[in-house]
Design an enzyme around this catalytic site. Structure first.
Site, PDB file in Angstrom:
ATOM      1  CB  CYS A   1       8.687  27.038  33.629  1.00 57.43           C
ATOM      2  SG  CYS A   1       9.643  28.309  34.880  1.00 57.43           S
TER       3      CYS A   1
ATOM      4  CB  ALA B   1       9.204  32.010  32.915  1.00 61.74           C
TER       5      ALA B   1
ATOM      6  NE  ARG C   1       7.666  40.079  29.306  1.00 64.37           N
ATOM      7  CZ  ARG C   1       6.631  40.694  29.462  1.00 64.37           C
ATOM      8  NH1 ARG C   1       6.033  41.110  30.473  1.00 64.37           N
ATOM      9  NH2 ARG C   1       5.762  40.641  28.194  1.00 64.37           N
TER      10      ARG C   1
ATOM     11  CG  HIS D   1       1.393  33.643  29.392  1.00 66.75           C
ATOM     12  ND1 HIS D   1       1.613  33.237  28.149  1.00 66.75           N
ATOM     13  CD2 HIS D   1       2.286  34.319  29.856  1.00 66.75           C
ATOM     14  CE1 HIS D   1       2.965  33.508  27.830  1.00 66.75           C
ATOM     15  NE2 HIS D   1       3.596  33.994  28.861  1.00 66.75           N
TER      16      HIS D   1
END
Lengths: 489, 483
Positions: B69, B72, B103, B201
């Site tokens: 999402c 994230a 990550r 992003h």
């Protein structure tokens, strides 16, 4: 010159090494600890996840069951990847990918399309539905939505769709497990109670437990008794399936017929009163036969109680093989007690696990010195205190309720212990304190195969003490002065 | 860049065979779902140089998608790797817990002192939903500042409930920033926004644009070789390979976005002469902003495998003077034989092996040639959250007629793998164990499967070793039981 928001321009600064050194030492002080414990709002490194994760675990424990997340797709990806990492196994689950328009119009359209697609593509026998934040906040009415789906023929009317509200802003993963399991059992047993029928079986509920070895150990004990059983929410095959070149999306789990018939059981035993509270409460009222809820059988005394309870429920003698097993465990414990006696531990985890650690350590003559739960209750605190009060070694131990792993760090650096019992997330505190971490809890992201080694039962006690004692002996060998390095330990 | 493309073919793969495979995989779907999926799956048209599939659309409800999402994308990808800030997951406990340390964006510094790879959350409870979390946010910002005095700033990353209950994190951040005298960046990256991580992003880039860029300046004068490295997240230590490589080529890498990142250096990036971007998908927005606003040109490079590294370094040198050109040639001359030795060691073991890829927004195209360096062929590729411009860039990299898939479902992926029988699959943790159960060697290509770095000359030997280890491990021979 200023930026887009008119924020002031300043020079790039470098950390002053002296200041870094000062802060590095400061965070290990009593003064910092006090400041840290005075936090009111900020949570740092909590040791618990949210409800839907537990709901997914319970949903994976049944035959042909496809966990279905009603909410944003990112949530589903997070739960799945957590289970993937812990078990190193697939965790097939779907979501109905709610987005902004769901927030405006509600999630019914997504739910219906999702149910239809998942049913068609993945051919499950059951889809347990649970919620992430979004539908909980906008107030989606799952009862009506699912009823509408069946009326519209999106999925067959008789297809089992248990559902649970599992808001992430309430409780933790253990409560989601409980809510989902309750709904699955309510759905599957509906109308299945038959007057006078008795399956002759024990229904066993493990509680939120992500150790597949524990499930296999429970089964082995019951098989030693020769007692037929239905293990409810049995994840042992789902998350420990054979690698033989063929992927099976549903490799195991409790048979749905057995789960349905569990309401006619001879007896039902729930382990872990904190992660099975609602489910057990309902079973006690509605299930045939006898019922009991017990602590998870960690250590000898709690395993004794578990085994005696089974014998009592079924009126069967305790098999010789289990008596011998107990003897062997006690032998292993007395052989090794000297390496654990008087050692201090910090422990944290889910309530049911925590109770198990405390009794096991006290049994070994070790000291459960800092006991921390990041999502606990007064009742739990009392229960742990009772264990401490009953032992000489319980004096001076402290319980920290609703504290996180940054609190734990302050504790282990200011008031040292010999080891931490927890999960992977404790590795930072353990490293800073220079002590070993025993990953008995969930999740384990950084060591292999731990979930295959049972912690419950007599063999679980041996596994735990072996891990702990040998680690202490390794440390001694690695760190002792040359002249004290010797052949025997 | 109108380079003549050499059309690559794979034995046994034609447009027809690929289309038939796609059609078959969709047979089980409902009519409606099939219609939605069809535009996202197609054989590659290598010569076209343009996308053969549709992308950046909503995932169909009820399929097993690997997507995450917006939160994230913001927490895990863009903001999280900045090492000297406190990143608060604002809302319930889960989102921050799941994305805590998962990550592999490694960080320098001392944890809890001047590096904050930790899980900070407001841990919303029912009462915060009912009464709002703004007051709690204000308190926790002060607590964070108090407990972590060396934190250069705080990001506030909203989880779903925050946007739904109408909290005003922007005004809290503004007020607290003034009171505490540190940057506090509100990021409205609720998970329900957009269709994937990608919007996260973009939102994060926008907040860097609004709150960070242009708020610091380097004390030293800016030189002609001062550049920034964007879209490098230091997975498994990647930036510790690429940054020194660029430095060896004569550049000063003034800031890295955002792997092992430092907030103040990121804030002064508007001063550099050139932005070098690796992960185009997650940071092209800021390249374009800096180009428009500050006139900083940007170039997209590829640090996977010696062929692409060589090409990339030469492209980069073209933008500079002879001093840099000479240095770059010297670097290439130094590493070429070392890389050749790696190829000589592994190529005989990997020649003609096939790979399928399914990763986020960059690697499905950027790593294609690195496999080729080892003699391998990528026979299928796709992205979780790419856009059309990513697929445009993919067309030329992938062999003609191989299958391209966007937001692939687990069902389609399984079908394609069963059909193509690749020797290796490179994808994520959710896919890993499924394919390993099928007996197919697998590497996690988001996280380098707990290995790395894979970028640059330092990374390639590790990449080659890992690919060989996965494919040629004797353990796979045990899968078939003799009884």
């Amino acid at each position: 010159m200023a930026n887009a928001l008119g924020l002031e321009m300043k020079p790039v600064s470098e950390d002053d090494p002296a200041e870094v050194e000062r802060v590095k030492n400061w965070i290990n002080t009593e003064e910092y600890k006090e400041k840290n414990f005075a936090r009111q709002a900020l949570v740092i490194n909590p040791a618990h996840a949210c409800q839907p994760l537990g709901a997914e675990l319970a949903a994976h424990g049944f035959e042909g069951s496809l966990p279905f997340v009603h909410g944003s797709q990112g949530c589903a990806s997070y739960y799945r990847s957590t289970l993937n990492r812990h078990f190193r196994e697939p965790a097939p689950a779907v979501s109905d990918s709610m987005t902004e328009d769901g927030a405006v119009f509600g999630g019914q359209a997504n739910l219906h399309e999702g149910l239809e697609n998942a049913y068609t593509i993945y051919k499950p026998k059951m889809m347990p539905i649970f919620t992430s934040c979004m539908p909980e906040i906008i107030g989606d009415d799952l009862t009506a939505f699912i009823k509408n789906a069946k009326n519209k023929g999106v999925i067959p009317a008789d297809f089992p769709t248990p559902y649970a509200n599992t808001p992430s802003f309430n409780g933790s993963h253990i409560h989601g497990y409980d809510a989902m399991l309750l709904s699955i059992l309510q759905t599957l047993t509906e109308g299945k109670q038959v007057e006078g029928r008795c399956t002759g079986k024990l229904n066993l509920i493990a509680g939120f437990d992500a150790n597949t070895g524990n499930y296999r150990e429970y089964k082995r004990i019951l098989e030693a008794f020769g007692i037929p059983y239905t293990f409810l929410a049995d994840i042992s095959e789902t998350f420990d399936s054979p690698l033989d070149g063929h992927y099976k999306i549903y490799p195991g789990g409790t048979k749905l017929d057995d789960a349905a018939d569990s309401i006619n059981g001879k007896a039902t035993l729930a382990l872990g009163s904190y992660s099975t509270a609602k489910t057990y409460g309902w079973i006690k009222e509605g299930y045939s036969g006898k019922h009991a809820v017990m602590p998870m059988p960690f250590g000898v005394a709690k395993t004794d109680a578990f085994i005696m309870k089974i014998a009592e429920l079924f009126g069967k003698p305790i098999p010789e093989s289990l008596k011998a097993e107990r003897g062997r465990a006690v032998d292993a414990i007395t052989d090794a007690h000297q390496y654990m006696h008087g050692k201090k531990f910090a422990l944290y985890g889910d309530p049911d696990y925590l109770l198990g650690y405390v009794s096991f350590l006290l049994e070994m003559g070790a000291i459960p010195y800092h006991i921390l739960c990041s999502k606990g209750t007064k009742k739990l605190e009392k229960e742990i205190q009772a264990l401490l009060d009953a032992s000489l070694d319980g004096k001076g131990c402290t319980i920290y309720m609703n504290k996180d792993l940054w609190h734990l760090r302050s504790l282990v650096v200011t008031d040292p212990v010999d080891g931490i019992i927890g999960d992977t997330h404790g590795k930072f505190a353990a490293r800073d304190a220079g002590i070993p971490l025993f990953r008995f809890g969930f999740p384990n992201f950084d060591r292999v195969n731990l979930h295959r080694y049972p912690l419950i039962g007599y063999s679980g006690a041996i596994n735990m003490l072996t891990a702990i004692c040998n680690k202490f002996l390794d440390i001694k060998d690695e760190t002792c002065e040359e002249r004290f390095f010797e052949m025997m330990r | 860049m109108s380079k003549k493309i050499e059309i690559k073919k794979v034995d046994g793969i034609t447009r027809e065979s690929t289309q038939a495979m796609i059609d078959k995989s969709l047979e089980v779907y409902t009519e409606k779902a099939r219609k939605k999926r069809v535009p996202h799956l197609a054989p590659n048209d290598q010569a076209s140089g343009s996308a053969c599939v549709k992308s950046n659309k909503k995932t169909i409800p009820g399929v097993m998608s690997a997507r995450g999402c917006a939160y994230a994308g913001a927490k895990g990808v863009v903001w999280g790797p900045i090492r000297d800030m406190v990143h608060v997951s604002h809302g319930p406990v889960g989102c921050g817990w799941y994305s805590w340390g998962t990550r592999r964006n490694l960080m320098s510094g001392i944890n809890g002192v001047n590096q904050f790879a930790m899980q900070f959350t407001s841990d919303f409870q029912e009462k915060d939903i009912v009464y709002g979390g703004d007051k709690k946010l204000k308190t926790l910002l002060a607590e964070a500042h108090d407990l972590f005095p060396l934190a250069k700033g705080i990001s506030v990353l909203s989880e779903c409930p925050v946007g739904l209950i109408g909290d005003d994190i922007n005004s809290v951040a503004k007020q607290s920033a003034k009171e505490l005298d540190i940057p506090i960046i509100p990021c409205n990256c609720e998970g329900f926004r957009g269709v994937s991580q990608s919007l996260g992003h973009h939102i994060s880039n926008d907040t860097i644009r609004d709150y960070i860029i242009g708020t610091r300046e380097f004390p030293e004068p800016i030189g002609p070789y001062d550049i920034a490295l964007l879209g490098e997240y230091n997975i498994g230590g990647d930036a510790w390979s690429t940054k020194p490589l660029l430095e060896e080529c004569g550049f000063n890498v003034k800031s890295v976005w955002t792997g092992d990142g430092e907030m103040e250096k990121i804030a002064a990036t508007h001063q550099v002469k050139l932005n070098v971007i690796h992960c185009y998908r997650s940071m092209n927005y800021m390249c374009k902003v800096m180009e428009e606003k500050y006139g900083i040109p940007w170039i997209e490079l590829n640090f996977f495998g010696p062929t692409k590294i060589r090409e990339s370094l030469r492209q980069l040198a073209e933008l500079f003077d002879d001093h840099i050109k000479a240095k770059v040639e010297a670097v290439i001359a130094k590493y070429d034989p070392l890389m050749q030795a790696v190829i000589d060691e592994y190529k005989p073991r990997l020649d003609n092996k096939t790979v399928m890829l399914y990763v986020g927004g960059l690697r499905p195209r950027h790593t294609v040639n690195a496999y080729q360096d080892l003699g391998m062929t990528v026979v299928g590729s796709g992205y979780e959250f790419a856009h059309s411009d990513d697929y445009d860039r993919t067309a030329a990299e992938m062999p003609d007629a191989t299958v391209i898939y966007d937001d692939i479902t687990e069902h389609e992926f399984e079908q394609f793998a069963d059909n193509l029988k690749p020797d290796l699959i490179g994808s994520g943790i959710k896919e890993k164990y499924l394919f390993q159960k099928m007996g197919i060697p697998f590497r996690q290509m988001h996280s380098w499967d707990y290995s790395g770095p894979y970028h640059g000359y330092l990374g390639f030997p590790t990449f080659a070793k890992d690919v060989d280890m996965a494919i040629n491990s004797p353990t796979w021979k045990l899968v078939k039981s003799p009884f």
